[in-house]
Design a protein around this motif. Structure first.
Motif, mmCIF file in Angstrom:
data_model
loop_
_atom_site.group_PDB
_atom_site.id
_atom_site.type_symbol
_atom_site.label_atom_id
_atom_site.label_comp_id
_atom_site.label_asym_id
_atom_site.label_seq_id
_atom_site.Cartn_x
_atom_site.Cartn_y
_atom_site.Cartn_z
ATOM 1 N N THR A 59 -52.433 -13.294 -41.021
ATOM 2 C CA THR A 59 -52.828 -12.750 -39.715
ATOM 3 C C THR A 59 -53.250 -11.296 -39.893
ATOM 4 O O THR A 59 -52.420 -10.434 -40.188
ATOM 5 N N VAL A 115 -54.049 -7.545 -39.323
ATOM 6 C CA VAL A 115 -53.641 -6.508 -38.377
ATOM 7 C C VAL A 115 -54.477 -5.244 -38.526
ATOM 8 O O VAL A 115 -54.437 -4.369 -37.654
ATOM 9 N N PRO A 157 -41.275 -4.533 -28.919
ATOM 10 C CA PRO A 157 -42.307 -5.361 -28.285
ATOM 11 C C PRO A 157 -43.595 -5.394 -29.094
ATOM 12 O O PRO A 157 -43.960 -4.418 -29.757
ATOM 13 N N ASN A 158 -44.285 -6.531 -29.022
ATOM 14 C CA ASN A 158 -45.598 -6.715 -29.651
ATOM 15 C C ASN A 158 -45.580 -6.334 -31.129
ATOM 16 O O ASN A 158 -46.484 -5.653 -31.620
ATOM 17 N N CYS A 159 -44.548 -6.794 -31.817
ATOM 18 C CA CYS A 159 -44.365 -6.415 -33.222
ATOM 19 C C CYS A 159 -44.344 -7.664 -34.089
ATOM 20 O O CYS A 159 -43.525 -8.564 -33.859
ATOM 21 N N PRO A 160 -45.232 -7.757 -35.086
ATOM 22 C CA PRO A 160 -45.153 -8.879 -36.023
ATOM 23 C C PRO A 160 -43.798 -8.886 -36.730
ATOM 24 O O PRO A 160 -43.235 -7.823 -36.999
ATOM 25 N N ASN A 167 -58.862 -1.466 -36.541
ATOM 26 C CA ASN A 167 -57.931 -2.444 -35.992
ATOM 27 C C ASN A 167 -58.521 -3.838 -36.096
ATOM 28 O O ASN A 167 -59.564 -4.049 -36.735
ATOM 29 N N LYS A 217 -48.747 -1.875 -36.385
ATOM 30 C CA LYS A 217 -49.838 -2.501 -37.131
ATOM 31 C C LYS A 217 -50.687 -1.456 -37.839
ATOM 32 O O LYS A 217 -51.137 -1.664 -38.973
ATOM 33 N N ASP A 262 -48.764 2.563 -33.299
ATOM 34 C CA ASP A 262 -48.604 1.115 -33.358
ATOM 35 C C ASP A 262 -48.188 0.710 -34.775
ATOM 36 O O ASP A 262 -48.763 1.166 -35.770
ATOM 37 N N GLU A 297 -40.653 -4.401 -37.782
ATOM 38 C CA GLU A 297 -39.775 -3.652 -36.887
ATOM 39 C C GLU A 297 -39.298 -2.346 -37.527
ATOM 40 O O GLU A 297 -39.077 -1.350 -36.846
#
Length: 286
Positions: free
Chosen positions: A176, A178, A68-71, A196, A264, A262, A75
């Motif tokens: 983008t 991160v 979840p919530n992973c660019p 962040n 990121k 996280d 992974e």
């Protein structure tokens, strides 16, 4: 023997064995991926196998899915708490001293390939500015797809000039942001903060008083919580031996961080590793 076929054996003179049955086994459906046979769930993400004929070959890490919530492309980082960064030896650079673009392989602690990294920079800037040069580090997965971009702008380097501090911007996917890595002004030892996307300080990184390749031992940059009281990881320059350290500027690093961090921020710590490598272990300023 009377020349007659023995009971239970085919008569070779009358056609021999029957034709093979083409449908004895069901055909294997083609496809680039195979799923590991365990049910998906929050604690069991689906894992797909990289193609054996791809750029990474057989020793590549499997890619988790459903994180979840992973660019996309990050992974892999969800399943590791350690990365090994190995710089490739460039023969032209070793024999001539001509500075070439750096290339790296990023592996997990089992030695399986996770990413490939390739520097993009100008020839004149590499050979005239040395480790001060600006560059983009393209991070690609085992399929050859770029999943991250690390961007370091040009800035003069010097401990006595607080206006010339180094930065690294990490984007995933490229474009983008991160996270960022920013050098902090310090006279006595290297110091950085990891931020962040909204600018909050997540970690601070402190290096040793003497951060150079001449120590004949590993050089550790410790990763702390923002208050500096708790060590949560490390970026370590691994000593590669006298011959390799003396005649080349190829470097090996180890990065450790919490498993549940996280992805990121894991990617941003990878960016910090490349910034530290360029500042302290690349060829000296021209």
């Amino acid at each position: 023997m009377d020349g007659r076929p023995h009971e239970g054996y085919p008569n070779l003179q009358q056609g021999g064995y029957p034709p093979p049955q083409s449908n004895m086994y069901p055909p294997i459906p083609p496809g680039p991926q195979q799923s590991v046979p365990f049910p998906p769930g929050p604690n069991n993400p689906i894992v797909t196998q990289q193609p054996m004929g791809g750029p990474g070959g057989p020793g590549v890490m499997t890619m988790p899915q459903g994180v979840p919530n992973c660019p996309p492309g990050l992974e892999y980082l969800a399943m590791v708490d350690q990365l090994l960064v190995k710089q490739k030896v460039e023969l032209l650079e070793a024999f001539t001293g001509f500075e070439t673009k750096n290339k790296y392989v990023v592996c997990n602690n089992l030695g399986q390939k996770v990413y490939f990294a390739a520097e993009e920079s100008g020839c004149c800037e590499r050979n005239c500015c040395g480790n001060l040069r600006s560059f983009e580090m393209k991070i690609m997965d085992n399929f050859g797809t770029q999943v991250m971009s690390l961007n370091r702008p040009f800035a003069c380097q010097g401990c006595c000039c607080p206006c010339c501090l180094q930065t690294m911007e990490v984007t995933a996917p490229p474009g983008t942001v991160v996270g960022t890595v920013e050098e902090k002004w310090s006279i006595f030892y290297p110091s950085y903060v990891v931020k962040n996307t909204v600018g909050d300080v997540i970690f601070r990184i402190d290096g040793p008083f003497c951060a150079c390749r001449c120590c004949c031992q590993d050089v550790n940059f410790k990763v702390y919580t923002p208050d500096g009281n708790t060590e949560v990881g490390r970026i370590s320059k691994k000593w590669s031996g006298l011959a390799k350290e003396a005649f080349t500027d190829t470097d090996n690093f180890g990065i450790t961080f919490p498993m549940d961090l996280d992805v990121k921020m894991k990617a941003t710590l990878l960016g910090a590793c490349f910034l530290i490598d360029m500042m302290y272990f690349e060829e000296n300023e021209k």
